[in-house]
Design an enzyme around this catalytic site. Structure first.
Site, PDB file in Angstrom:
ATOM      1  N   LYS A  35       1.815  -5.617   7.123  1.00  0.00           N
ATOM      2  CA  LYS A  35       2.994  -4.746   7.097  1.00  0.00           C
ATOM      3  C   LYS A  35       2.786  -3.568   8.047  1.00  0.00           C
ATOM      4  CE  LYS A  35       1.212  -2.299   3.056  1.00  0.00           C
ATOM      5  NZ  LYS A  35       1.253  -2.227   1.586  1.00  0.00           N
ATOM      6  N   ARG A 130       6.114   1.559  -9.694  1.00  0.00           N
ATOM      7  CA  ARG A 130       6.829   1.499  -8.436  1.00  0.00           C
ATOM      8  C   ARG A 130       7.735   0.278  -8.562  1.00  0.00           C
ATOM      9  NH1 ARG A 130       2.958   1.995  -3.231  1.00  0.00           N
ATOM     10  NH2 ARG A 130       2.883  -0.231  -3.725  1.00  0.00           N
ATOM     11  N   TYR A 256      -4.375  27.698  20.868  1.00  0.00           N
ATOM     12  CA  TYR A 256      -3.307  28.438  20.185  1.00  0.00           C
ATOM     13  C   TYR A 256      -3.835  29.176  18.973  1.00  0.00           C
ATOM     14  CZ  TYR A 256       0.196  25.919  22.923  1.00  0.00           C
ATOM     15  OH  TYR A 256       0.960  25.421  23.931  1.00  0.00           O
TER      16      TYR A 256
HETATM   17  C1  LIG Z   1      -0.006  -2.729   1.148  1.00  0.00           C
HETATM   18  C2  LIG Z   1      -0.205  -3.635   0.031  1.00  0.00           C
HETATM   19  C3  LIG Z   1      -1.430  -4.286  -0.134  1.00  0.00           C
HETATM   20  C4  LIG Z   1      -2.638  -4.004   0.723  1.00  0.00           C
HETATM   21  O1  LIG Z   1      -3.230  -2.819   0.297  1.00  0.00           O
HETATM   22  P1  LIG Z   1      -4.586  -2.263   0.941  1.00  0.00           P
HETATM   23  O2  LIG Z   1      -4.899  -1.061   0.147  1.00  0.00           O
HETATM   24  O3  LIG Z   1      -4.253  -1.928   2.363  1.00  0.00           O
HETATM   25  O4  LIG Z   1      -5.576  -3.346   0.849  1.00  0.00           O
HETATM   26  C5  LIG Z   1      -1.534  -5.213  -1.170  1.00  0.00           C
HETATM   27  N1  LIG Z   1      -0.489  -5.456  -1.983  1.00  0.00           N
HETATM   28  C6  LIG Z   1       0.695  -4.830  -1.867  1.00  0.00           C
HETATM   29  C7  LIG Z   1       1.799  -5.139  -2.822  1.00  0.00           C
HETATM   30  C8  LIG Z   1       0.873  -3.892  -0.864  1.00  0.00           C
HETATM   31  O5  LIG Z   1       2.052  -3.279  -0.734  1.00  0.00           O
END
Ligand SMILES: *Cc1c(COP(=O)(O)O)cnc(C)c1O
Length: 364
Positions: A35, A130, A256
């Site tokens: 993702k 969630r 800065y």
């Molecule tokens: C992003 C995600 C993962 C992967 O999580 P990591 O902490 O990057 O290993 C796994 N399952 C779901 C549902 C996610 O949204």
């Protein structure tokens, strides 16, 4: 000459980290989570390194299309399922498996016309609050899905909120098992932290694991464990060069707000990298930066296009010297993205995902 900043994606490290994730759950199949454009690495750029995965998990339908365009014919899982009815048409067309986490998604499926019934992953909200059905509503959702001609196979899914911390996974695992123990179907429970830290507990309960961050060489529970502790290798190097040098005397300030001032003579290198490249502005004096593979410290504030580094440990460095913001230097020395994220009060995930569009990226 272009500005010297560059991000390099390391194919061999992706392969090695994927093998590491597999070893954490040897009996499970592995979704490589890609993702957010493969955590900022670029789906097309990681594909070579991750094609040994059993499937790819993501949530943007356009990214699913891009996976199919790479000729990936294996499983693709939509982690948030479908957002509207026509997404289901794309699932039918591209053979996507999808999460079902609410009644509205079941309703959509019930009205979907498809030749090929779908494989769905029914998600339980086991405590993260969630996405997902509450435990007491999960079986009713399963029964409803099971009666739909649009559904071929139902798998069971949940997601842990505290796999990386002291609270752990026990309560959520218990909630999940209490409701699902006699339901048929494959199970998927674990992200990177759950697979690495709780592998022994979840492995015989998982048909699929879903590692993301581990595959990208960042530790899911830094600073308790470093990426090296988990035998993970950096998959993204952000590198640049020194483009200016200043010689300070006691009392001179840098950048800065004059937030840093020298107590004595000090040689400062100016690096072509700033917050407009995705380097976090929350980093301050003391954040590690490698010059010629040697750890130095940043001094002063991060500007839009530049940072400044104390060159005391590398007297031979000058304009054109190699700078590693995170990842691996050409000497082989590693500066983990987790250290930079920690200095900025965030996590490696955010830095990878925030790599700016203006930074050229190559796969190596
Ligand atoms: C992003 C995600 C993962 C992967 O999580 P990591 O902490 O990057 O290993 C796994 N399952 C779901 C549902 C996610 O949204």
């Amino acid at each position: 000459m272009p500005r010297p900043i560059l991000a390099t994606i390391h194919t061999a490290a992706l392969q090695s980290n994927l093998a590491r994730a597999r070893a954490a759950a040897p009996d499970a199949r592995v979704w490589a989570v890609v993702k957010a454009n493969a955590y900022g690495h670029g789906i097309e750029r990681v594909f070579e390194g991750l094609r040994g995965a059993d499937g790819f998990a993501l949530l943007d339908l356009d990214e699913a299309r891009r996976m199919r365009a790479l000729d990936w014919r294996g499983p693709i899982l939509l982690l948030e399922g479908c957002f509207e009815l026509r997404d289901l048409e794309l699932c039918s067309r591209l053979g996507l498996w999808h999460t079902v986490h609410c009644d509205e998604q079941v309703d959509m499926l019930a009205t979907h016309k498809t030749q090929l019934p779908h494989r769905v992953f029914l998600k339980m909200n086991s405590g993260m609050n969630r996405l997902g059905f509450a435990p007491e509503r999960y079986r009713a959702a399963w029964t409803r899905l099971n009666a739909l001609p649009q559904v071929e196979e139902i798998s069971l899914m949940t997601h842990f909120s505290d796999a990386d911390g002291p609270k752990g996974i026990a309560a959520q695992l218990h909630a999940f098992e209490a409701v699902t123990h006699d339901l048929p179907g494959e199970r998927t429970l674990s992200n990177s932290a759950a697979a690495l830290r709780h592998g022994a507990v979840v492995t015989d309960k998982s048909d699929w694991v879903r590692p993301g961050i581990a595959v990208y060489g960042s530790s899911p529970d830094f600073p308790e464990h470093t990426a090296a502790d988990w035998e993970l290798q950096p998959t993204m190097t952000l590198s640049s060069k020194i483009i200016g040098v200043q010689n300070l005397v006691a009392g001179d300030t840098v950048g800065y707000g004059s937030s840093f001032s020298a107590d004595g003579p000090l040689r400062i290198g100016v690096v072509a990298c700033g917050y407009a490249d995705g380097y976090p502005r929350h980093c301050t004096t003391g954040t590690p930066v490698m010059v010629n593979g040697v750890r130095c410290r940043m001094v002063g504030r991060v500007s839009m296009d530049m940072i400044t580094v104390d060159l005391t440990p590398v007297p031979e460095a000058g304009i054109g010297s190699e700078v590693t913001l995170w990842g691996q230097s050409s000497t082989g020395a590693v500066l983990s993205i987790d250290e930079i994220a920690h200095a900025a009060g965030t996590v490696g995930y955010e830095l990878m995902c925030a790599l700016a569009l203006r930074v050229p990226v190559v796969a190596a």
